[in-house]
Design a protein around this motif. Sequence first.
Motif, PDB file in Angstrom:
ATOM      1  N   ASP A  37     -46.561 -15.904 -19.778  1.00  0.00           N
ATOM      2  CA  ASP A  37     -45.462 -15.181 -20.525  1.00  0.00           C
ATOM      3  C   ASP A  37     -45.390 -15.278 -21.921  1.00  0.00           C
ATOM      4  N   GLN A  38     -45.763 -16.464 -22.554  1.00  0.00           N
ATOM      5  CA  GLN A  38     -45.905 -16.788 -23.985  1.00  0.00           C
ATOM      6  C   GLN A  38     -46.711 -15.632 -24.625  1.00  0.00           C
ATOM      7  N   LEU A  39     -48.041 -15.580 -24.229  1.00  0.00           N
ATOM      8  CA  LEU A  39     -49.027 -14.982 -24.843  1.00  0.00           C
ATOM      9  C   LEU A  39     -48.777 -13.478 -24.452  1.00  0.00           C
ATOM     10  N   ALA A  40     -48.190 -12.779 -23.566  1.00  0.00           N
ATOM     11  CA  ALA A  40     -47.865 -11.499 -23.322  1.00  0.00           C
ATOM     12  C   ALA A  40     -46.902 -11.017 -24.110  1.00  0.00           C
ATOM     13  N   ASP A  41     -46.088 -11.648 -24.578  1.00  0.00           N
ATOM     14  CA  ASP A  41     -44.851 -11.333 -25.517  1.00  0.00           C
ATOM     15  C   ASP A  41     -45.413 -11.195 -27.096  1.00  0.00           C
ATOM     16  N   PRO A  42     -45.549 -10.268 -27.817  1.00  0.00           N
ATOM     17  CA  PRO A  42     -46.214 -10.262 -29.117  1.00  0.00           C
ATOM     18  C   PRO A  42     -45.355 -11.453 -30.130  1.00  0.00           C
ATOM     19  N   SER A  43     -44.314 -11.189 -30.380  1.00  0.00           N
ATOM     20  CA  SER A  43     -43.511 -12.224 -31.183  1.00  0.00           C
ATOM     21  C   SER A  43     -43.761 -13.703 -30.614  1.00  0.00           C
ATOM     22  N   LEU A  44     -43.387 -13.948 -29.338  1.00  0.00           N
ATOM     23  CA  LEU A  44     -43.943 -15.477 -28.944  1.00  0.00           C
ATOM     24  C   LEU A  44     -45.341 -15.715 -29.160  1.00  0.00           C
ATOM     25  N   ARG A  45     -46.215 -14.865 -29.056  1.00  0.00           N
ATOM     26  CA  ARG A  45     -47.667 -15.028 -29.323  1.00  0.00           C
ATOM     27  C   ARG A  45     -47.688 -15.229 -30.758  1.00  0.00           C
ATOM     28  N   ARG A  46     -47.282 -14.777 -31.679  1.00  0.00           N
ATOM     29  CA  ARG A  46     -47.443 -14.842 -32.965  1.00  0.00           C
ATOM     30  C   ARG A  46     -46.975 -16.336 -33.410  1.00  0.00           C
ATOM     31  N   LEU A  47     -45.845 -16.813 -32.939  1.00  0.00           N
ATOM     32  CA  LEU A  47     -45.155 -18.152 -33.354  1.00  0.00           C
ATOM     33  C   LEU A  47     -46.282 -19.112 -32.602  1.00  0.00           C
ATOM     34  N   TYR A  48     -46.741 -18.771 -31.453  1.00  0.00           N
ATOM     35  CA  TYR A  48     -47.688 -19.927 -30.786  1.00  0.00           C
ATOM     36  C   TYR A  48     -48.860 -19.801 -31.750  1.00  0.00           C
ATOM     37  N   ASP A  49     -49.349 -18.840 -32.144  1.00  0.00           N
ATOM     38  CA  ASP A  49     -50.861 -18.776 -32.854  1.00  0.00           C
ATOM     39  C   ASP A  49     -50.562 -19.626 -34.190  1.00  0.00           C
ATOM     40  N   ALA A  50     -49.490 -19.367 -34.851  1.00  0.00           N
ATOM     41  CA  ALA A  50     -48.964 -20.210 -36.089  1.00  0.00           C
ATOM     42  C   ALA A  50     -49.111 -21.417 -35.595  1.00  0.00           C
ATOM     43  N   GLN A  51     -48.301 -21.921 -34.652  1.00  0.00           N
ATOM     44  CA  GLN A  51     -48.235 -23.286 -34.131  1.00  0.00           C
ATOM     45  C   GLN A  51     -49.644 -24.179 -34.117  1.00  0.00           C
ATOM     46  N   LEU A  52     -50.563 -23.252 -33.602  1.00  0.00           N
ATOM     47  CA  LEU A  52     -51.820 -23.637 -33.146  1.00  0.00           C
ATOM     48  C   LEU A  52     -52.629 -23.851 -34.394  1.00  0.00           C
ATOM     49  N   ILE A  53     -52.457 -22.977 -35.404  1.00  0.00           N
ATOM     50  CA  ILE A  53     -53.157 -22.929 -36.682  1.00  0.00           C
ATOM     51  C   ILE A  53     -52.683 -24.307 -37.407  1.00  0.00           C
ATOM     52  N   GLN A  54     -51.391 -24.434 -37.469  1.00  0.00           N
ATOM     53  CA  GLN A  54     -50.880 -25.700 -38.064  1.00  0.00           C
ATOM     54  C   GLN A  54     -51.281 -26.911 -37.473  1.00  0.00           C
ATOM     55  N   GLN A  55     -51.719 -27.085 -36.163  1.00  0.00           N
ATOM     56  CA  GLN A  55     -51.902 -28.233 -35.322  1.00  0.00           C
ATOM     57  C   GLN A  55     -53.714 -28.345 -35.735  1.00  0.00           C
ATOM     58  N   ASP A  56     -54.234 -27.293 -35.800  1.00  0.00           N
ATOM     59  CA  ASP A  56     -55.829 -27.350 -36.459  1.00  0.00           C
ATOM     60  C   ASP A  56     -55.852 -27.965 -37.659  1.00  0.00           C
ATOM     61  N   GLN A  57     -55.220 -27.509 -38.635  1.00  0.00           N
ATOM     62  CA  GLN A  57     -55.199 -27.645 -40.105  1.00  0.00           C
ATOM     63  C   GLN A  57     -54.726 -29.358 -40.035  1.00  0.00           C
ATOM     64  N   LEU A  58     -53.677 -29.707 -39.247  1.00  0.00           N
ATOM     65  CA  LEU A  58     -53.249 -31.267 -39.070  1.00  0.00           C
ATOM     66  C   LEU A  58     -54.394 -32.110 -38.791  1.00  0.00           C
ATOM     67  N   TRP A  59     -55.252 -31.433 -37.722  1.00  0.00           N
ATOM     68  CA  TRP A  59     -56.358 -32.407 -36.988  1.00  0.00           C
ATOM     69  C   TRP A  59     -57.348 -32.252 -37.972  1.00  0.00           C
ATOM     70  N   GLN A  60     -57.696 -31.289 -38.847  1.00  0.00           N
ATOM     71  CA  GLN A  60     -58.731 -31.226 -39.435  1.00  0.00           C
ATOM     72  C   GLN A  60     -58.535 -32.230 -40.883  1.00  0.00           C
ATOM     73  N   GLN A  61     -57.375 -32.477 -41.313  1.00  0.00           N
ATOM     74  CA  GLN A  61     -56.970 -33.149 -42.315  1.00  0.00           C
ATOM     75  C   GLN A  61     -56.932 -34.726 -41.851  1.00  0.00           C
ATOM     76  N   GLN A  62     -56.777 -34.836 -40.615  1.00  0.00           N
ATOM     77  CA  GLN A  62     -56.630 -36.231 -40.004  1.00  0.00           C
ATOM     78  C   GLN A  62     -57.963 -36.733 -39.774  1.00  0.00           C
ATOM     79  N   HIS A  63     -59.038 -36.025 -39.239  1.00  0.00           N
ATOM     80  CA  HIS A  63     -60.451 -36.288 -39.151  1.00  0.00           C
ATOM     81  C   HIS A  63     -61.391 -35.805 -39.968  1.00  0.00           C
ATOM     82  N   ALA A  64     -61.103 -35.266 -41.022  1.00  0.00           N
ATOM     83  CA  ALA A  64     -62.075 -34.715 -42.195  1.00  0.00           C
ATOM     84  C   ALA A  64     -62.525 -36.181 -42.671  1.00  0.00           C
TER      85      ALA A  64
END
Length: 176
Positions: free
Chosen positions: A56-83
Amino acid sequence: MSASTHYERLGVGRGVDAETLRRAFRRLSKSVHPDTTTLPAAEAARQFQLLREAYDQLADPSLRRLYDAQLIQQDQLWQQQHAPLPSPAVSSTTAIGERRPLSGGEWLSLLMLLGALLLCLSLGVGVAWSRGMELQVQPSWLVAEQTQDEPLIRDVLDGVDASSRNSFESALAPSS
């Protein structure tokens, strides 16, 4: 079904189109639906609910964009912590001759080394003194009486001819 992202739960990549997403959901929903699986009913219902939320979240384009932005932010945070920590840039011209202050552990090591040196020195002097040894001994080659002894001179002159021997003995004889 232990997946950390909705994409992993559905078994698709992040750039997948809507049709591929729908096919992945239908394939997985058949395997975990409470009516068609051999899993216990409670577990099947929980897994199907997680799968449905992901779709349901990935099928809706607006919810998917928000979810992708959240994943990108989590990835950047993880890279900063583990760099890896950046190594300090030290130019060879400025680093030569520069000293840093000693740390507490280095001071403690130096103090322990000094203590060991003093302990060894005091033990050596104490053992020598307890045995009755002299603390300062003159080497035999410095003592004048031993270097001018008659037997020593004779031993040296044994290989010299008689005329040279007489001139050498007269030179060594004290003049009165």
